[in-house]
Design an enzyme around this catalytic site. Sequence first.
Site, mmCIF file in Angstrom:
data_model
loop_
_atom_site.group_PDB
_atom_site.id
_atom_site.type_symbol
_atom_site.label_atom_id
_atom_site.label_comp_id
_atom_site.label_asym_id
_atom_site.label_seq_id
_atom_site.Cartn_x
_atom_site.Cartn_y
_atom_site.Cartn_z
ATOM 1 N N LYS A 189 5.516 -2.402 7.375
ATOM 2 C CA LYS A 189 6.256 -1.139 7.246
ATOM 3 C C LYS A 189 5.519 -0.106 8.103
ATOM 4 O O LYS A 189 4.478 0.433 7.708
ATOM 5 C CB LYS A 189 6.309 -0.782 5.766
ATOM 6 N N GLY A 242 -3.735 4.869 5.804
ATOM 7 C CA GLY A 242 -3.049 6.160 5.797
ATOM 8 C C GLY A 242 -3.855 7.169 5.002
ATOM 9 O O GLY A 242 -5.073 7.024 4.856
ATOM 10 N N SER A 243 -3.173 8.163 4.475
ATOM 11 C CA SER A 243 -3.878 9.263 3.823
ATOM 12 C C SER A 243 -4.408 8.847 2.450
ATOM 13 O O SER A 243 -3.869 7.947 1.801
ATOM 14 C CB SER A 243 -2.925 10.445 3.673
ATOM 15 N N THR A 244 -5.424 9.555 2.017
ATOM 16 C CA THR A 244 -6.006 9.306 0.695
ATOM 17 C C THR A 244 -4.971 9.591 -0.394
ATOM 18 O O THR A 244 -4.910 8.888 -1.402
ATOM 19 C CB THR A 244 -7.267 10.176 0.538
ATOM 20 N N GLU A 265 -7.210 1.783 3.411
ATOM 21 C CA GLU A 265 -8.096 2.415 4.406
ATOM 22 C C GLU A 265 -7.569 3.838 4.539
ATOM 23 O O GLU A 265 -6.469 4.047 5.050
ATOM 24 C CB GLU A 265 -7.993 1.698 5.751
ATOM 25 N N GLU A 396 -9.474 16.893 5.554
ATOM 26 C CA GLU A 396 -9.185 16.185 6.800
ATOM 27 C C GLU A 396 -8.093 16.943 7.562
ATOM 28 O O GLU A 396 -6.983 17.131 7.052
ATOM 29 C CB GLU A 396 -8.707 14.765 6.476
HETATM 30 P P1 NAD Z 1 0.435 8.722 5.428
HETATM 31 O O1 NAD Z 1 -0.386 8.373 4.245
HETATM 32 O O2 NAD Z 1 1.311 9.912 5.360
HETATM 33 O O3 NAD Z 1 1.418 7.503 5.807
HETATM 34 C C1 NAD Z 1 0.912 6.206 6.036
HETATM 35 C C2 NAD Z 1 2.015 5.210 5.742
HETATM 36 O O4 NAD Z 1 2.368 5.289 4.367
HETATM 37 C C3 NAD Z 1 3.323 5.440 6.525
HETATM 38 O O5 NAD Z 1 3.880 4.200 6.877
HETATM 39 C C4 NAD Z 1 4.194 6.136 5.497
HETATM 40 O O6 NAD Z 1 5.563 5.943 5.725
HETATM 41 C C5 NAD Z 1 3.765 5.456 4.217
HETATM 42 N N1 NAD Z 1 4.016 6.229 3.002
HETATM 43 C C6 NAD Z 1 4.050 7.575 2.860
HETATM 44 N N2 NAD Z 1 4.340 7.904 1.579
HETATM 45 C C7 NAD Z 1 4.474 6.738 0.899
HETATM 46 C C8 NAD Z 1 4.759 6.413 -0.463
HETATM 47 N N3 NAD Z 1 4.975 7.352 -1.378
HETATM 48 N N4 NAD Z 1 4.797 5.111 -0.806
HETATM 49 C C9 NAD Z 1 4.562 4.143 0.105
HETATM 50 N N5 NAD Z 1 4.316 4.381 1.404
HETATM 51 C C10 NAD Z 1 4.260 5.677 1.796
HETATM 52 O O7 NAD Z 1 -0.586 8.792 6.645
HETATM 53 P P2 NAD Z 1 -0.265 9.167 8.153
HETATM 54 O O8 NAD Z 1 -0.020 10.633 8.236
HETATM 55 O O9 NAD Z 1 0.732 8.217 8.707
HETATM 56 O O10 NAD Z 1 -1.669 8.818 8.868
HETATM 57 C C11 NAD Z 1 -2.759 9.658 8.871
HETATM 58 C C12 NAD Z 1 -3.762 9.269 7.805
HETATM 59 O O11 NAD Z 1 -4.181 7.917 8.010
HETATM 60 C C13 NAD Z 1 -5.036 10.082 7.856
HETATM 61 O O12 NAD Z 1 -5.402 10.469 6.563
HETATM 62 C C14 NAD Z 1 -6.063 9.104 8.413
HETATM 63 O O13 NAD Z 1 -7.395 9.372 8.070
HETATM 64 C C15 NAD Z 1 -5.593 7.826 7.859
HETATM 65 N N6 NAD Z 1 -6.129 6.697 8.634
HETATM 66 C C16 NAD Z 1 -7.124 5.939 8.073
HETATM 67 C C17 NAD Z 1 -7.685 4.885 8.790
HETATM 68 C C18 NAD Z 1 -8.772 4.025 8.204
HETATM 69 O O14 NAD Z 1 -8.973 2.920 8.702
HETATM 70 N N7 NAD Z 1 -9.474 4.466 7.172
HETATM 71 C C19 NAD Z 1 -7.222 4.605 10.077
HETATM 72 C C20 NAD Z 1 -6.205 5.411 10.612
HETATM 73 C C21 NAD Z 1 -5.657 6.451 9.869
#
Ligand code: NAD
Length: 492
Positions: A189, A242-244, A265, A396
């Site tokens: 996804k 993605g985000s925390t 992550e 962040e």
């Molecule tokens: P995000 O958390 O908004 O989205 C990540 C993914 O989760 C997307 O595919 C999104 O559609 C999905 N998502 C969003 N809400 C959801 C829900 N309620 N249920 C299920 N899935 C959902 O993050 P983003 O804005 O796409 O990316 C940026 C973040 O990613 C930053 O916080 C960054 O630090 C983190 N990140 C972490 C790493 C790591 O390896 N630790 C690497 C890259 C990015």
Amino acid sequence: MKSQMEWIELQNQTKLETRAFINGEYCQALDNATFETVNPATGKKLADIARCKQQDVDIAVSHARQAFQAGDWQNQSPASRKAILQRFADLITSHHDTLALLESLDTGKPIAHAYSTDIPGAAASLRWYAEALDKVYGEVAPTEKDVHAFISHQPIGVVAAIVPWNFPLWLACWKLGPALAAGNSVILKPSEKSSLTAIYLGQLANEAGFPAGVFQVITGLGHEAGEALARHYDVNCITFTGSTKVAGQLMVNSGETNLKRVWAEAGGKNANIVFANYSNLDQAAAEAAGGCFYNQGEVCVAATRLLVEESIKDEFIDKVVTAAQRFAPKDPLDPSCCMGTLIDNEHKQKVLDYVTLAQEEGATVICGGDVKGDAAFVAPVILDNVSNEMRVAQEEIFGPVLCVISFKDEEDAIRIANDSQYGLGAAVWTSDLSQAHRVAKQLEAGSVWVNNYNEGDMTVPFGGFKMSGNGRDKSLHAFDKFTETKTTWIRL
Ligand code: NAD
């Protein structure tokens, strides 16, 4: 690499696939709904992407389950799975130009980086796990003589990989590699902001020879398609980057449904510590700028908190300002571009709001900020006089904003570095070997770099302490996330 004109020509020739990929075929969402994806470098729509929801997720999960139960993939010989996974990697390599172009158009990242790093990195991840899959053994336990116990690792079942937009294909392949190599069915996804390269993988998976249902792509919004996967009773594992905040929601979703494994992550607010004794401050400054501004600062391990020993602070900031000049924003399709646009204008505004907030909190803007126009450009921002209590030092920002914080001595540096809810990466620059060991040991971070920022390789695990997540991507450790451990007892 192609010239800017050649990339534009390739863009004109490329027909975008915008549908989800379910059971070996491209298809629209059942209700035909779509959402727009926009090129942040022009502000113009690129395509309408299939907006999958619960009903589409149900279908994909049932195909994934059927393929798993039938053993279409997990019961193939390791040699055969290895060959298919290697072919998948080779196909990414042979579609290198198109994939790099799609990644740059969809995210605003420099074409040069997509071409030299993201796409080769994605192929290398798959290849690494293809090569590893027949080199992982079980164990025999040291039991009493009349029994025999062995420990084996079996695929976990249906894995959903939910990934972000900053390195869309590359990070997806960190998960696809071990999850597929272990014999699972995987549903990818992508972020709604960067679906194009994930979709493109569908045709490559068919060509590589994966049985239908083993690799699928569900496009859609996080709170619709993503949440449907996270709450699904027949998904065994979520692997997430993605985000925390969303990581936490996934854990709640799992807890409220079937206790599926959730590997996250998540975010970071990484400390880059520079001691006055370091022998090459020019190099440290160049990497401080690169560590923070690469990929427009949209990097989980970006070196966003620069901790500098008080005695060299002003001199060091001057060097970083000079080094940051190579990150002047440019058209991402210009091969000389080192800093493209942020992911969209909404995110740009969020980043600029943090710069305003920093000033309200008492920080000084040394350089950078808004670049007017329709494109989501922000020039590298360096903030001086930041204290670690400020929100800009704790939250962040995920954009090109560097916070400079001074420290008095080693103890002070470690205290400030660890004063964060996150624990993803940290670096220390010192010419004192004992100090390097002392500091590295005490830093609360999943990766610590000494006299470099952000060395990385598929051979080493990557992930964070504290609210930066759990589990690890990359290396053989990643197999642990996608397998169940079974003990079998035999009475002799
Ligand atoms: P995000 O958390 O908004 O989205 C990540 C993914 O989760 C997307 O595919 C999104 O559609 C999905 N998502 C969003 N809400 C959801 C829900 N309620 N249920 C299920 N899935 C959902 O993050 P983003 O804005 O796409 O990316 C940026 C973040 O990613 C930053 O916080 C960054 O630090 C983190 N990140 C972490 C790493 C790591 O390896 N630790 C690497 C890259 C990015």
